[in-house]
Each structure stands twice: as C-alpha cells, then as structure tokens.
Design an enzyme around this catalytic site. Structure first.
Site, PDB file in Angstrom:
ATOM      1  N   ASP A  66      19.787  -3.284  21.565  1.00 42.87           N
ATOM      2  CA  ASP A  66      20.083  -2.100  21.291  1.00 42.87           C
ATOM      3  C   ASP A  66      21.201  -1.442  22.186  1.00 42.87           C
ATOM      4  O   ASP A  66      22.206  -0.861  21.737  1.00 42.87           O
ATOM      5  CB  ASP A  66      18.963  -1.039  21.288  1.00 42.87           C
ATOM      6  CG  ASP A  66      18.114  -1.320  20.307  1.00 42.87           C
ATOM      7  OD1 ASP A  66      18.337  -2.051  19.118  1.00 42.87           O
ATOM      8  OD2 ASP A  66      16.896  -0.449  20.219  1.00 42.87           O
ATOM      9  N   GLY A  67      21.313  -2.066  23.258  1.00 44.06           N
ATOM     10  CA  GLY A  67      22.514  -1.805  24.426  1.00 44.06           C
ATOM     11  C   GLY A  67      23.788  -2.064  23.794  1.00 44.06           C
ATOM     12  O   GLY A  67      24.736  -1.607  24.021  1.00 44.06           O
ATOM     13  N   ASN A 145      22.748   7.845  20.584  1.00 48.12           N
ATOM     14  CA  ASN A 145      21.472   8.447  20.830  1.00 48.12           C
ATOM     15  C   ASN A 145      21.629   9.777  21.613  1.00 48.12           C
ATOM     16  O   ASN A 145      20.849  10.683  21.198  1.00 48.12           O
ATOM     17  CB  ASN A 145      21.083   7.315  21.927  1.00 48.12           C
ATOM     18  CG  ASN A 145      20.357   6.136  21.279  1.00 48.12           C
ATOM     19  OD1 ASN A 145      19.981   6.124  20.130  1.00 48.12           O
ATOM     20  ND2 ASN A 145      19.827   5.264  22.408  1.00 48.12           N
ATOM     21  N   ASP A 175      16.259  17.867  36.817  1.00 47.92           N
ATOM     22  CA  ASP A 175      17.123  16.457  37.168  1.00 47.92           C
ATOM     23  C   ASP A 175      18.088  16.474  36.171  1.00 47.92           C
ATOM     24  O   ASP A 175      19.065  15.578  36.435  1.00 47.92           O
ATOM     25  CB  ASP A 175      16.069  15.246  37.082  1.00 47.92           C
ATOM     26  CG  ASP A 175      15.275  15.251  38.491  1.00 47.92           C
ATOM     27  OD1 ASP A 175      15.152  15.979  39.247  1.00 47.92           O
ATOM     28  OD2 ASP A 175      14.411  14.266  38.622  1.00 47.92           O
ATOM     29  N   TYR A 188      16.132   7.790  25.860  1.00 54.51           N
ATOM     30  CA  TYR A 188      15.762   8.519  27.209  1.00 54.51           C
ATOM     31  C   TYR A 188      14.727   9.644  26.958  1.00 54.51           C
ATOM     32  O   TYR A 188      13.967  10.048  27.707  1.00 54.51           O
ATOM     33  CB  TYR A 188      17.190   8.830  27.751  1.00 54.51           C
ATOM     34  CG  TYR A 188      16.939   9.404  29.174  1.00 54.51           C
ATOM     35  CD1 TYR A 188      15.871   9.325  29.865  1.00 54.51           C
ATOM     36  CD2 TYR A 188      18.245  10.008  29.628  1.00 54.51           C
ATOM     37  CE1 TYR A 188      15.922   9.776  31.281  1.00 54.51           C
ATOM     38  CE2 TYR A 188      18.220  10.476  30.974  1.00 54.51           C
ATOM     39  CZ  TYR A 188      17.041  10.438  31.588  1.00 54.51           C
ATOM     40  OH  TYR A 188      17.011  10.909  32.669  1.00 54.51           O
ATOM     41  N   SER A 191      11.216   9.195  26.870  1.00 57.26           N
ATOM     42  CA  SER A 191      10.898   8.891  28.389  1.00 57.26           C
ATOM     43  C   SER A 191      10.679  10.333  29.309  1.00 57.26           C
ATOM     44  O   SER A 191       9.871  10.412  30.045  1.00 57.26           O
ATOM     45  CB  SER A 191      11.665   7.917  29.097  1.00 57.26           C
ATOM     46  OG  SER A 191      12.895   8.511  29.451  1.00 57.26           O
ATOM     47  N   GLN A 244      26.528   5.550  29.189  1.00 58.85           N
ATOM     48  CA  GLN A 244      27.639   5.102  29.898  1.00 58.85           C
ATOM     49  C   GLN A 244      28.011   6.260  30.823  1.00 58.85           C
ATOM     50  O   GLN A 244      28.348   7.312  30.177  1.00 58.85           O
ATOM     51  CB  GLN A 244      28.719   4.829  29.178  1.00 58.85           C
ATOM     52  CG  GLN A 244      28.524   3.324  28.157  1.00 58.85           C
ATOM     53  CD  GLN A 244      28.348   2.386  29.166  1.00 58.85           C
ATOM     54  OE1 GLN A 244      29.139   1.960  30.190  1.00 58.85           O
ATOM     55  NE2 GLN A 244      27.360   1.495  29.012  1.00 58.85           N
TER      56      GLN A 244
END
Length: 287
Positions: A66-67, A145, A175, A188, A191, A244
C-alpha cells in the site's frame, strides 16, 4: 500500444525481478515500459530508465504494498491514469493481484475493459492547500488517505483550531489532527480510533490524535464541507500528506482540506468486496 510506467518498492529484491518481468513481457508484445530515474537507480535497473512524466502513461504499475501505491498516486498528482497494484508484502487494501498473477493481469489490462476483463474502482481524494500565516502558498497536494497536522516535539502537544466551511468549530490540544478520506479510514485514522468507512462512500473524516481534552470523537462530514486547520500557540507543527512530510508550519499557518475533483482509479479484475479484505486484514472470524 500501451505505455506503462513502473513504480517499485526500493527495498524488495522481488520488486526488481517483477519490474524486469513486466517490462520484458510488455516489450515483447509491442508495448512500452519505463521506470523513473530514482526507482531505476535504487533498484539497479538502468536499462529501464525513462524520463517521460507518469501522467503520460496509460497505466501505472505499482510493485510493492500500500505504501508503494500511495507513492504512485502521489506521483500522478490527480492525473487520470489507472493504477494496478501488485502485492509483494502483506495483505494490502489497495493492491489487486499477487506477484504470480502479474503477467496475466497485464494481458487482461491491455486487452481492454469488458465484462470479463477489468473495471475501475474510483476512490475519492482530498485536495490539500497549505498557506503560511501571511497567506503565502506553502504547497498544494492530492491525498488519497489523509492529511495530518502534527506536533514536532516529543512530549508536547500542539494547539490546532478547526474551522468547518469557514466557521470556527473548536480548538484541540493534541498530538495532531487527521483529515482523511474513506480509503484512509483504515490507515492512520483507524489507529487513532477513527471509524471504518466504506470506500464506496464519500465523506471527510476529522480525527484527533491523543487529544488532551474531553472531546475526543471523530467527525464524519459531508464531502461538500471544507475543513481548515489553523496552527495556534508558539509550538511548531508539521504537515504530512499520505505519509510524506511536506514541511514545517508556524503559528497562523492554515491547512485547507476539501474533496478533490480528481479520483484515484484502481484497476480491478473481480468484484472485490471491501469488507472481506477488512475481515482478512484483522483476522476476523465468522460467528
């Protein structure tokens, strides 16, 4: 003649082998394949290097996970070129075939779309516009994403104000903040305990990362709504697009996110059920 640009994982030897296999088959059958200079250098493929921009291709062939698919999408920057993902790692959400099905997939693609051939799975993307405190452009990107505004210093939070359609919503001490698409809901944002959203849906998700406040829920917004994140306080932040880093943000900088007019178009050969991929990814069992 089909023109194919190959984007390959830099650290996988099987990516190099797959690139050579794909290029050899394409060339033997009257098509054209090339690898961008940075990939060719990292994978030691000087014979495949080409300078044509990715947006001039008929297909982007992604060899990795996926990256690598995200990197391929980023290289297109919204250009309407189909992407075919070949999985060289663990089960991925975005890749379509395993490496042993590479040649068959190329054969089916060049034969053209038909009921028994392939179709395009069009995924919503975000257009992300970043401006400094004085309004000067910092950069503009398409994200498949997510866009993330996050702290730069460990052990500290960053102060971020959220505006929706130009109206203040609230300020977060956290954060970071994630603005994601449905495709990014399992990345992300997941998570950070964000919701899982079907990629067939169009929506904009706003998910805080480790918020130091009572309100810690994600927002699921209509795709017509625009999200702006303004950096407050004296702590620097960073903006990250699809993994990125895109630079540092100082007080007053604004990151504006809205649905892009472009889509990421994935080649699919079968009726791929997203929930079955999700089930396999997380080892869910029938009850």
């Amino acid at each position: 003649m089909t023109r194919v640009v190959i984007v390959a994982h830099h650290l996988k030897d099987d990516a190099r082998k797959a690139a050579m296999t794909a290029a050899a088959w394409l060339n033997e059958h009257g098509h054209t394949a090339w690898v961008r200079h940075d990939d060719a250098t990292r994978l030691d493929l000087p014979e495949l290097v080409g300078d044509d921009p990715p947006e001039t291709a008929d297909l982007v062939l992604s060899l990795g996970g996926d990256g690598t698919m995200l990197r391929a999408v980023g290289l297109l920057d919204g250009a309407a070129v189909p992407l075919l993902g070949v999985n060289l790692g663990r089960l991925g959400y975005l890749t379509e075939v395993e490496v042993d099905g590479l040649v068959d997939a190329l054969q089916r693609f060049v034969a053209g779309p038909d009921p028994g051939g392939w179709h395009l799975d069009r995924r919503m993307m975000l257009e992300v516009d970043v401006r400094d405190a004085d309004g000067e452009p910092h950069g503009r990107w398409c994200a498949l994403n997510e866009a993330v505004v996050e702290k730069q210093t460990s052990g500290q939070t960053v102060q971020l104000e959220v505006l929706i359609d130009g109206e203040p919503f609230t300020s977060y001490a956290a954060d970071g903040l994630i603005v994601s698409t449905p495709t990014g809901s399992t990345a992300y944002s997941f998570s950070a305990r964000g919701p899982v959203v079907s990629p067939k849906h169009r929506a904009v998700l706003v998910t805080p990362v480790a918020p130091h406040m009572l309100f810690d829920r994600s927002l699921v917004l209509d795709p017509s709504e625009t999200v702006e994140i303004r950096v407050h306080g004296d702590r620097l932040a960073a903006v990250v697009i699809d993994g990125q880093s895109r630079g540092q943000l100082s007080t007053g900088a604004i990151v504006r996110c809205e649905p892009s007019t472009s889509t990421a178009d994935f080649v699919r050969f079968r009726g791929r059920h997203y929930h079955q991929v999700l089930k396999a990814k997380f080892g869910l069992t029938d009850r």
